[in-house]
Motif scaffolding. Structure first.
Motif, PDB file in Angstrom:
ATOM      1  N   CYS A 250       0.804  -1.221   0.000  1.00  0.00           N
ATOM      2  CA  CYS A 250       0.000   0.000   0.000  1.00  0.00           C
ATOM      3  C   CYS A 250       0.838   1.273   0.000  1.00  0.00           C
ATOM      4  CB  CYS A 250      -0.959  -0.001   1.191  1.00  0.00           C
ATOM      5  SG  CYS A 250      -0.166  -0.267   2.775  1.00  0.00           S
ATOM      6  N   ASN A 251       2.156   1.178   0.174  1.00  0.00           N
ATOM      7  CA  ASN A 251       3.038   2.343   0.069  1.00  0.00           C
ATOM      8  C   ASN A 251       4.454   1.838  -0.195  1.00  0.00           C
ATOM      9  OD1 ASN A 251       3.895   1.386   2.567  1.00  0.00           O
ATOM     10  ND2 ASN A 251       2.736   2.909   3.715  1.00  0.00           N
ATOM     11  N   TRP A 252       5.404   2.767  -0.305  1.00  0.00           N
ATOM     12  CA  TRP A 252       6.771   2.355  -0.625  1.00  0.00           C
ATOM     13  C   TRP A 252       7.414   1.593   0.520  1.00  0.00           C
ATOM     14  CZ3 TRP A 252       7.793   1.954  -5.352  1.00  0.00           C
ATOM     15  CH2 TRP A 252       7.387   2.885  -6.298  1.00  0.00           C
ATOM     16  N   GLN A 253       7.023   1.872   1.745  1.00  0.00           N
ATOM     17  CA  GLN A 253       7.584   1.128   2.878  1.00  0.00           C
ATOM     18  C   GLN A 253       7.223  -0.353   2.788  1.00  0.00           C
ATOM     19  OE1 GLN A 253       5.179   1.333   6.288  1.00  0.00           O
ATOM     20  NE2 GLN A 253       6.069  -0.661   6.747  1.00  0.00           N
ATOM     21  N   THR A 254       5.935  -0.641   2.557  1.00  0.00           N
ATOM     22  CA  THR A 254       5.527  -2.045   2.438  1.00  0.00           C
ATOM     23  C   THR A 254       6.021  -2.658   1.121  1.00  0.00           C
ATOM     24  OG1 THR A 254       3.386  -1.276   1.586  1.00  0.00           O
ATOM     25  CG2 THR A 254       3.531  -1.779   3.934  1.00  0.00           C
ATOM     26  N   TYR A 255       6.160  -1.841   0.093  1.00  0.00           N
ATOM     27  CA  TYR A 255       6.714  -2.352  -1.175  1.00  0.00           C
ATOM     28  C   TYR A 255       8.105  -2.928  -0.938  1.00  0.00           C
ATOM     29  CZ  TYR A 255       8.349  -2.325  -6.040  1.00  0.00           C
ATOM     30  OH  TYR A 255       8.862  -2.690  -7.269  1.00  0.00           O
ATOM     31  N   HIS A 256       8.932  -2.183  -0.227  1.00  0.00           N
ATOM     32  CA  HIS A 256      10.298  -2.650   0.054  1.00  0.00           C
ATOM     33  C   HIS A 256      10.278  -3.869   0.975  1.00  0.00           C
ATOM     34  CE1 HIS A 256      14.538  -2.676   1.023  1.00  0.00           C
ATOM     35  NE2 HIS A 256      14.284  -2.419   2.294  1.00  0.00           N
ATOM     36  N   ALA A 257       9.468  -3.801   2.029  1.00  0.00           N
ATOM     37  CA  ALA A 257       9.450  -4.892   3.005  1.00  0.00           C
ATOM     38  C   ALA A 257       8.962  -6.196   2.385  1.00  0.00           C
ATOM     39  CB  ALA A 257       8.562  -4.501   4.189  1.00  0.00           C
ATOM     40  N   ILE A 258       7.890  -6.137   1.610  1.00  0.00           N
ATOM     41  CA  ILE A 258       7.335  -7.354   1.014  1.00  0.00           C
ATOM     42  C   ILE A 258       8.257  -7.897  -0.064  1.00  0.00           C
ATOM     43  CG2 ILE A 258       5.377  -8.269  -0.288  1.00  0.00           C
ATOM     44  CD1 ILE A 258       3.609  -6.242   1.193  1.00  0.00           C
ATOM     45  N   SER A 259       8.919  -7.016  -0.800  1.00  0.00           N
ATOM     46  CA  SER A 259       9.902  -7.488  -1.792  1.00  0.00           C
ATOM     47  C   SER A 259      11.001  -8.300  -1.122  1.00  0.00           C
ATOM     48  CB  SER A 259      10.505  -6.296  -2.536  1.00  0.00           C
ATOM     49  OG  SER A 259       9.545  -5.598  -3.284  1.00  0.00           O
ATOM     50  N   GLN A 260      11.503  -7.795   0.000  1.00  0.00           N
ATOM     51  CA  GLN A 260      12.543  -8.517   0.723  1.00  0.00           C
ATOM     52  C   GLN A 260      12.018  -9.828   1.304  1.00  0.00           C
ATOM     53  OE1 GLN A 260      15.872  -7.571   0.878  1.00  0.00           O
ATOM     54  NE2 GLN A 260      15.165  -6.116  -0.668  1.00  0.00           N
ATOM     55  N   ASP A 261      10.777  -9.811   1.781  1.00  0.00           N
ATOM     56  CA  ASP A 261      10.186 -11.038   2.332  1.00  0.00           C
ATOM     57  C   ASP A 261      10.031 -12.112   1.250  1.00  0.00           C
ATOM     58  OD1 ASP A 261      10.085  -9.957   4.831  1.00  0.00           O
ATOM     59  OD2 ASP A 261       7.953  -9.430   4.749  1.00  0.00           O
ATOM     60  N   ILE A 262       9.637 -11.692   0.062  1.00  0.00           N
ATOM     61  CA  ILE A 262       9.478 -12.650  -1.036  1.00  0.00           C
ATOM     62  C   ILE A 262      10.820 -13.275  -1.394  1.00  0.00           C
ATOM     63  CG2 ILE A 262       8.960 -12.846  -3.499  1.00  0.00           C
ATOM     64  CD1 ILE A 262       6.712 -10.862  -3.090  1.00  0.00           C
ATOM     65  N   MET A 263      11.852 -12.444  -1.488  1.00  0.00           N
ATOM     66  CA  MET A 263      13.172 -12.979  -1.835  1.00  0.00           C
ATOM     67  C   MET A 263      13.754 -13.818  -0.706  1.00  0.00           C
ATOM     68  SD  MET A 263      15.018 -10.003  -4.101  1.00  0.00           S
ATOM     69  CE  MET A 263      14.791  -8.679  -2.914  1.00  0.00           C
ATOM     70  N   ALA A 264      13.405 -13.502   0.538  1.00  0.00           N
ATOM     71  CA  ALA A 264      13.882 -14.302   1.666  1.00  0.00           C
ATOM     72  C   ALA A 264      13.026 -15.539   1.900  1.00  0.00           C
ATOM     73  CB  ALA A 264      13.902 -13.441   2.931  1.00  0.00           C
ATOM     74  N   ARG A 265      12.015 -15.746   1.061  1.00  0.00           N
ATOM     75  CA  ARG A 265      11.183 -16.948   1.032  1.00  0.00           C
ATOM     76  C   ARG A 265      10.299 -17.069   2.280  1.00  0.00           C
ATOM     77  NH1 ARG A 265      13.459 -19.505  -3.319  1.00  0.00           N
ATOM     78  NH2 ARG A 265      12.360 -21.483  -3.131  1.00  0.00           N
ATOM     79  N   TRP A 266       9.962 -15.924   2.887  1.00  0.00           N
ATOM     80  CA  TRP A 266       9.024 -15.950   4.007  1.00  0.00           C
ATOM     81  C   TRP A 266       7.601 -16.219   3.526  1.00  0.00           C
ATOM     82  CZ3 TRP A 266      10.722 -16.514   8.668  1.00  0.00           C
ATOM     83  CH2 TRP A 266      11.960 -15.984   9.047  1.00  0.00           C
ATOM     84  N   CYS A 267       7.379 -16.035   2.230  1.00  0.00           N
ATOM     85  CA  CYS A 267       6.036 -16.207   1.687  1.00  0.00           C
ATOM     86  C   CYS A 267       5.937 -17.468   0.823  1.00  0.00           C
ATOM     87  CB  CYS A 267       5.662 -14.967   0.862  1.00  0.00           C
ATOM     88  SG  CYS A 267       3.921 -14.808   0.478  1.00  0.00           S
ATOM     89  N   PHE A 268       6.802 -18.424   1.058  1.00  0.00           N
ATOM     90  CA  PHE A 268       6.830 -19.655   0.266  1.00  0.00           C
ATOM     91  C   PHE A 268       5.421 -20.285   0.259  1.00  0.00           C
ATOM     92  CE2 PHE A 268       7.509 -24.121  -0.563  1.00  0.00           C
ATOM     93  CZ  PHE A 268       8.477 -24.105  -1.557  1.00  0.00           C
ATOM     94  N   PRO A 269       4.953 -20.775  -0.905  1.00  0.00           N
ATOM     95  CA  PRO A 269       5.650 -20.956  -2.195  1.00  0.00           C
ATOM     96  C   PRO A 269       5.615 -19.740  -3.123  1.00  0.00           C
ATOM     97  CG  PRO A 269       3.490 -21.920  -2.317  1.00  0.00           C
ATOM     98  CD  PRO A 269       3.626 -21.380  -0.922  1.00  0.00           C
TER      99      PRO A 269
END
Length: 715
Positions: free
Chosen positions: A287-306
């Motif tokens: 919903c903003n640039w803060q969450t954009y950055h955080a969720i991008s990092q979470d996806i790459m760190a595989r916290w949202c697997f699969p």
């Protein structure tokens, strides 16, 4: 068709699970990028945002998906037409609905109701959700509550997370009060940032963290919990009643602070909403640039697997390999021998990184060229961008086709728009936003017809070789953006104080009547072209006449208060006016009644005021809810009593009305004093106002003296 087969077909149709996807956020947080591209198509980890939402709906077993498109609807339609979701093998039927006139969630839901799209329970979701939740549990919870509670209309899906979780938006924090026995939502309130910026002093001040709630909402509740540890991912399971409620309440614009708050505080609707809380699943909104950055990092760190880059591939020809330290590489990536790639980094296909460059905790798109000795940290470079030699990017975004020439420096929160060129050795200060064309806040791209400067750049931002214009929203000052030493750790969540308010809040939207924030004009997306939705003067006059006639009819026929309140509230919602207009019309009718008793010598001033306000003054308890609204009510009576048609009794009327409102606890002492001190200087030099306020002045002095005596006694 045999009767049995026909009956089975009808049952299958009734059990279809539908989904409404709101592709537009109706906000400006990603401007100026969303002036060119719809928000749902912005890339997150090199995948359009809408893909994460549609993948979630496919796993949830949805049968039909309707995309409510407003901003750049043609681009959304084109993308869906060439995506896998339109293929024969798609897990659901998908349709794009051109809701071009919608300027809020409320408008979109009213459009859904008008079109008759909903045949049963449906999922309402925004087009920016990233989640791996197993939806079966939430759906079973919803069905169970619906079977137990016939007033149940919606289930909110919330995710438990610590107050400091990085995927929580610091702009959209909220507090939920839940019944601990069944997770029924009792109350909802937005929580402002712990530190707010004061535009006048240009300093930060603490926001108000108190929660004001009517104790009647907590009746018959044995135990409740105040939760500010929940991520609201805006995934709701709704019954067909939800669009109908939006249709019946024209001033419901927001999903939470209008609809949710209004339903929970309404004595007329008597509907219930429950919360399904997940603990192990990942769910968040971009919903903003803060969450954009955080969720991008979470996806790459595989916290949202699969849900991860090597598995969430939109283009089957574009393979993504996964290496240690969460490094992802597309096909045909060229890395110079002397470059360094740190962890949590993604590099799209056909991209190259030059010698001596370092990229860490960043996402690089497809066909991106990065020169020599470049430093990219916590940044996002989208497709077809060019980064020159010796460039530094920190916490920045570079959109498609942009060029950053050699030696340039992009500081924190800089956003470089599509096809922008930043000149050599230029330095962008924090929070700078650049677009290739002039973008007007709240209107979208400028056609340059009214612009005196038809050049291709703002040289102060992009240099002589650059192409681009600075973008500033209405919320930004005319001065430069924040300095390099800005403290970004101030956005925190703290324990709130719980205050009980004794006001009777019972109609549909009594809890959300802050006149400072409610506007007559319908809200519009800041990414859309300018359209006039303001109410015209004729409609306001019509409401004034109708509302006054409603109150006068109630007094003449001796209707009960609830009937009068229902008629006023229906009229207010149908004409989409604020509570200020309701208070003005009510006050005008009551003052006319008082004047009638006095003019016909039926009653003297004091008994006339007492008779009318004692019987009809309780109308204000459902029109006046905040301190500022008490001040507004006093201002209304002051103006009405100063008019010629109530002279020479205006001063006497005004004094007795103020005193009676005080005795009835409609206007509290502190707010009467606040109103007086705000207007005290205005009385100087105005004979009529001096005469009008003479009696009130004595009453105010009595209040102040009584307050001082009370303090002395307590000491």
């Amino acid at each position: 068709m045999p009767p049995k087969a026909k009956k089975q077909k009808e049952i299958l149709q009734d059990e279809r699970l539908q989904a409404i996807v709101l592709t537009d956020s109706f906000e400006s947080r990603f401007m100026p990028l969303t002036a060119v591209t719809p928000r749902c198509l912005l890339p997150l980890a090199n995948v359009p945002l809408i893909e994460y939402t549609l993948e979630f709906l496919a796993n949830a077993g949805v049968n039909e998906v309707y995309l409510m498109c407003c901003n750049h609807a043609d681009q959304v339609q084109e993308y869906i037409d060439r995506s896998k979701w339109s293929d024969v093998g798609s897990p659901f039927k998908i349709a794009t609905i051109m809701s071009l006139e919608s300027r809020s969630v409320g408008d979109a839901m009213r459009d859904v109701d008008n079109r008759g799209l909903i045949t049963g329970d449906f999922i309402l979701v925004t087009g920016d959700v990233v989640t791996n939740m197993k939806f079966d549990g939430a759906l079973e919870f919803h069905k169970a509550k619906k079977a137990q509670d016939r007033n149940h209309i919606a289930t909110m899906v919330l995710t438990q997370a610590s107050p400091f979780h990085r995927a929580r938006s610091k702009d959209d924090s909220a507090c939920f009060i839940l019944d601990t026995t069944n997770n029924r939502c009792l109350y909802y309130q937005d929580i402002p940032n712990y530190y707010l910026h004061d535009k006048k002093t240009k300093r930060k001040k603490r926001g108000n963290k108190a929660i004001t709630i009517d104790p009647e909402l907590l009746e018959d509740v044995d135990e409740f919990a105040i939760r500010n540890d929940l991520i609201d991912c805006r995934v709701d399971i709704c019954t067909p009643h939800v669009p109908q409620i939006f249709q019946d309440n024209f001033d419901y614009q927001y999903l939470r602070k209008d609809f949710l708050k209004g339903v929970l505080s309404s004595d007329l609707l008597k509907k219930t909403i429950y919360a399904y809380i997940t603990e192990s699943d990942y769910a968040a909104r971009v919903c903003n640039w803060q969450t954009y950055h955080a969720i991008s990092q979470d996806i790459m760190a595989r916290w949202c697997f699969p849900v991860c880059p090597d598995l969430s591939v939109v283009d089957e020809d574009d393979e993504m390999t996964y290496e240690s330290r969460h490094i992802y590489k597309g096909s045909n990536v060229v890395l110079a021998q002397g470059c360094k790639i740190d962890g949590c980094t993604m590099i799209g296909s056909i991209s190259s990184v030059g010698d001596g460059s370092r990229v860490g905790k960043s996402v690089i798109g497809k066909n991106v060229t990065i020169g020599k000795n470049v430093v990219i940290e916590n940044s996002y470079v989208w497709d077809n961008a060019v980064i020159g030699d010796n460039v530094q990017l920190k916490y920045s975004v570079v959109a498609n086709g942009a060029q950053i020439l050699s030696g340039a420096v992009l500081n924190r929160d800089a956003v470089v728009g599509y096809n922008v060129t930043v000149g050599r050795n230029m330095t962008l200060k924090p929070n700078t936003r650049i677009s290739a064309q002039r973008v007007k806040y709240n209107s979208g791209l400028s056609d340059n017809e009214d612009e005196e400067d038809d050049s291709l750049r703002d040289e102060a931002y992009v240099g002589e070789e650059g192409v681009g214009f600075a973008y500033k929203s209405d919320s930004e000052s005319d001065s430069d953006t924040s300095s390099d030493d800005e403290d970004y750790s101030d956005h925190q969540f703290h324990i709130m104080d719980l205050k009980f308010d004794s006001l009777e809040l019972s109609d549909d939207e009594s809890i959300i009547s802050a006149t400072a924030s409610k506007k007559k004009s319908r809200r519009q997306s800041s990414t859309m072209y300018e359209t006039d939705f303001d109410e015209d003067d004729e409609e306001e006059e019509n409401f004034e006449k109708e509302a006054i006639a409603t109150v006068e009819r109630a007094m003449e026929n001796n209707h009960d208060l609830d009937t009068a309140l229902l008629e006023l509230n229906t009229l207010r919602m149908s004409m989409n006016v604020t509570y200020h207009e309701v208070r003005h019309a009510t006050s005008s009718a009551l003052l006319t009644r008082i004047n009638h008793f006095v003019a016909t010598q039926t009653l003297a001033v004091v008994p006339a005021v007492k008779k009318v306000l004692d019987q009809w003054g309780p109308l204000y308890r459902r029109q006046v809810f905040e301190k500022d609204e008490q001040v507004d009510l006093l201002n209304i009576f002051q103006i009405l009593c100063s008019q010629e048609d109530v002279e020479p009794n205006g001063a006497s009327f005004f004094f007795n009305i103020v005193q009676r409102l005080y005795d009835m606890d409609i206007c509290e002492e502190e707010n009467i004093l606040k109103w007086w001190h705000q207007n005290e200087k205005a009385y100087e030099g105005d004979v009529k106002l001096v005469q009008l306020s003479a009696g009130v002045k004595k009453f105010v002095e009595w209040l102040e003296n009584a307050e001082e005596e009370s303090e002395e006694e307590s000491d």
